[in-house]
Design an enzyme around this catalytic site. Structure first.
Site, PDB file in Angstrom:
ATOM      1  N   LYS A   1       0.827  -1.207   0.000  1.00 52.56           N
ATOM      2  CA  LYS A   1       0.000   0.000   0.000  1.00 52.56           C
ATOM      3  C   LYS A   1       0.865   1.262   0.000  1.00 52.56           C
ATOM      4  O   LYS A   1       0.682   2.160  -0.818  1.00 52.56           O
ATOM      5  CB  LYS A   1      -0.928  -0.014   1.218  1.00 52.56           C
TER       6      LYS A   1
ATOM      7  N   GLU B   1      10.160  -5.451   4.034  1.00 54.64           N
ATOM      8  CA  GLU B   1      10.328  -6.774   3.443  1.00 54.64           C
ATOM      9  C   GLU B   1      10.010  -6.759   1.954  1.00 54.64           C
ATOM     10  O   GLU B   1      10.752  -7.307   1.138  1.00 54.64           O
ATOM     11  CB  GLU B   1       9.413  -7.792   4.158  1.00 54.64           C
TER      12      GLU B   1
ATOM     13  N   GLY C   1      -4.680  -2.724   4.743  1.00 56.82           N
ATOM     14  CA  GLY C   1      -3.915  -3.779   4.101  1.00 56.82           C
ATOM     15  C   GLY C   1      -4.549  -5.149   4.253  1.00 56.82           C
ATOM     16  O   GLY C   1      -4.616  -5.933   3.303  1.00 56.82           O
ATOM     17  N   ARG C   2      -5.045  -5.466   5.458  1.00 54.83           N
ATOM     18  CA  ARG C   2      -5.628  -6.789   5.690  1.00 54.83           C
ATOM     19  C   ARG C   2      -7.044  -6.907   5.148  1.00 54.83           C
ATOM     20  O   ARG C   2      -7.667  -7.962   5.260  1.00 54.83           O
ATOM     21  CB  ARG C   2      -5.583  -7.139   7.173  1.00 54.83           C
TER      22      ARG C   2
ATOM     23  N   GLU D   1      -4.315  -8.463  14.437  1.00 55.55           N
ATOM     24  CA  GLU D   1      -3.819  -7.142  14.066  1.00 55.55           C
ATOM     25  C   GLU D   1      -4.914  -6.106  14.221  1.00 55.55           C
ATOM     26  O   GLU D   1      -4.648  -4.937  14.508  1.00 55.55           O
ATOM     27  CB  GLU D   1      -3.288  -7.147  12.627  1.00 55.55           C
TER      28      GLU D   1
ATOM     29  N   HIS E   1      -5.396 -35.604  14.708  1.00 57.55           N
ATOM     30  CA  HIS E   1      -4.295 -36.486  15.044  1.00 57.55           C
ATOM     31  C   HIS E   1      -3.099 -35.700  15.566  1.00 57.55           C
ATOM     32  O   HIS E   1      -1.981 -36.217  15.593  1.00 57.55           O
ATOM     33  CB  HIS E   1      -3.908 -37.315  13.817  1.00 57.55           C
TER      34      HIS E   1
ATOM     35  N   LYS F   1       8.761  -2.236  13.340  1.00 57.06           N
ATOM     36  CA  LYS F   1       9.444  -1.791  12.120  1.00 57.06           C
ATOM     37  C   LYS F   1      10.491  -0.722  12.441  1.00 57.06           C
ATOM     38  O   LYS F   1      11.614  -0.746  11.916  1.00 57.06           O
ATOM     39  CB  LYS F   1       8.433  -1.221  11.123  1.00 57.06           C
TER      40      LYS F   1
END
Length: 546
Positions: free
Chosen positions: A208, A214, A269-270, A355, A386, A510
């Site tokens: 964005k 990253e 963003g999410r 978040e 399991h 960050k």
């Protein structure tokens, strides 16, 4: 949007008293009293999804008080504020309008006197034209070959949402191979580079702000590596694309303007998979299927916006979650999709929940004294059975669960889907009712101690779950399901009096990471680090000959 401390409401105080009355009642008693409990505690969304919340430790009085809590917190006003574009993200002074991205009506959304509906439609047309040209083979790489692979470079919402959707909708996938690079760990890049041919691969840089450490670090490496390998300065114009809000930063990176697909500051963003950030989805399943995804989410939006509270699926699920976290004091919630294609769904919801609502400051700028977001985790069924289901049945930790399954499989193999569904139903039944009424084994609580080992088999039950059954996993039904959870999270944020649409904790990490990174290249560090951090920095520098 009102800023109300939920613990000061009359409903919250009444819920405290009600909890004392109900906390020791076993779930089987609710079913014994109400023979129609399934019908009374389940809701259909069209003919596509059924949500069964009957296996919860609630009764009509619980729901009445939870609905009252929502009313006292002016939930309906908050819902309208979001849909109408008011700047409910106060800490960043932004509207929250991911719902506008999938708006199918003729109503316009206005933000800062700008008709954003027209902007959205214009960008969708651009996405449609480009995706069709790639899928149809009209878009050529720098050597004239058609595109076979797509690499999405993004992290957080720019990765988790698109990745989850492309995985969940693999039955609708076309011939293009979709890859994702998210981690700054160099392994992520190298493993993808092994699988692609630069002549037939396009790269989507999804960020964005177009400044995420990253993403931009990975994008810069790939840009330089591709130009070095191809020895073609014009490679970027045919192979690199930006999905962002910050157009200037994308241009400065070297992306040409026609290769920039835009979304806006009022898209979190999410919550961005519905926008240009979802281009990898479009390239994977085609634009028509993407439109169906949007339409499913829009129909859930309409349900959330207009359905009365007593039949409103996101509101009911949100309130039940608040009931557990703040009265039963649960710490976690588990998500179990019984469909291999949906294996990424729990990870996607981890970000969406934690978040959004992992906050400890309320909208009155005070420390909260109540619980906000639960810890979200999960795995696809039946693998989890399991692995860790032992703890769910007999452990000391109380964990509410959501079980999700399609009634119709995309891959019917013999009677496998019936076996899968049998396990799905068996787990929710066993969690709810345990085995002390199992006639076949005749395990009765008052008699189990007569055998030294038999009592180790005892499962008490009374463990709650929601069952969500989709008729079939389609773009439409998946869109509705994602929207359901988005609105559930929003409702919890409103009632718990926190801001759900910022993430200042992430921003702190960050900032500190940038400072530490710079200090790797300084001989004598002047910053007063704690002894642990400084010690680890020095050992790293020694082992890497800095």
């Amino acid at each position: 949007m009102k800023n109300i401390n939920p613990t000061k409401t009359l409903a919250w105080k009444q819920l405290r008293h009600h909890f004392i009355d109900i906390k020791n009642i076993h779930m089987k008693s609710f079913f014994n009293v109400d023979k129609n409990r399934f019908c009374n505690y389940s809701i259909f969304f069209e003919d596509k999804i059924i949500i069964d919340f009957s296996k919860n430790r609630i009764n009509n009085e619980t729901l009445r008080l939870l609905f009252k809590l929502a009313e006292e917190c002016f939930l309906s006003d908050a819902i309208n504020s979001m849909f109408f574009g008011y700047k409910i993200n106060k800490t960043e002074n932004r509207s929250v309008l991911h719902t506008a991205l999938r708006n199918q009506s003729n109503k316009y959304n206005i933000v800062d006197n700008i008709n954003i509906t027209l902007l959205i439609k214009k960008e969708l047309k651009k996405l449609e034209y480009f995706s069709n040209s790639v899928i149809n083979g009209d878009w050529k790489g720098y050597t004239g070959k058609t595109i076979s692979d797509v690499v999405n470079i993004g992290i957080g919402g720019s990765y988790l949402g698109p990745y989850m959707v492309t995985e969940s909708l693999k039955p609708y996938k076309n011939h293009l191979n979709i890859h994702y690079i998210s981690n700054i760990d160099g392994t992520d890049i190298q493993e993808v580079l092994k699988k692609i041919d630069l002549e037939t691969t396009i790269f989507l840089i999804a960020s964005k702000s177009f400044s995420t450490l990253e993403t931009i670090s990975n994008a810069n490496y790939l840009k330089n590596w591709c130009i070095l390998q191809t020895k073609c300065a014009g490679y970027l114009s045919k192979h690199f694309f930006a999905l962002c809000e910050n157009v200037t930063a994308a241009l400065n990176f070297g992306i040409c303007s026609k290769n920039i697909f835009k979304f806006w500051e009022w898209v979190g963003g999410r919550y961005s998979l519905w926008s240009a950030s979802g281009l990898s989805i479009i390239l994977s399943i085609g634009f028509k299927n993407f439109e169906s995804l949007l339409y499913g989410s829009y129909m859930m939006d309409q349900h959330f916006l207009y359905q009365k509270i007593s039949h409103n699926i996101p509101i009911i699920l949100a309130l039940i979650s608040i009931w557990y976290t703040n009265f039963f004091k649960t710490e976690t919630e588990a998500i179990f999709p019984y469909d291999a294609y949906m294996q990424a769904f729990p990870e996607y919801l981890q970000q969406s929940y934690m978040e959004s609502n992992g906050k400890s400051i309320d909208r009155n700028n005070s420390l909260v004294t109540w619980k906000t977001s639960p810890i979200i985790w999960g795995q696809s069924g039946t693998n989890g059975q399991h692995s860790f289901f032992q703890l769910l049945h007999q452990g000391t930790t109380f964990i509410p669960c959501d079980f999700i399954i399609p009634a119709i499989s995309h891959n019917p193999v013999d009677d496998h889907h019936e076996k899968l569904l049998s396990n799905f139903l068996a787990q929710t039944q066993s969690l709810a009712f345990g085995n002390n009424i199992n006639i076949n084994e005749k395990i009765i609580l008052k008699n189990i101690c007569n055998n030294d080992y038999m009592h180790h088999k005892y499962c008490p039950g009374n463990k709650p779950s929601n069952s969500i059954m989709l008729k079939k996993i389609t773009p439409y039904s998946l869109g509705a399901l994602i929207s359901l959870y988005e609105h559930k999270i929003f409702v919890q944020g409103i009632i718990l009096n926190i801001y759900s649409f910022d993430q200042w904790g992430v921003e702190l990490g960050k900032l500190v990471a940038n400072n530490i990174f710079n200090d790797f290249f300084i001989k004598n560090i002047n910053i007063n680090y704690d002894s642990s951090t400084l010690g680890l920095i020095n050992i790293y520098k020694k082992w890497n000959n800095f």
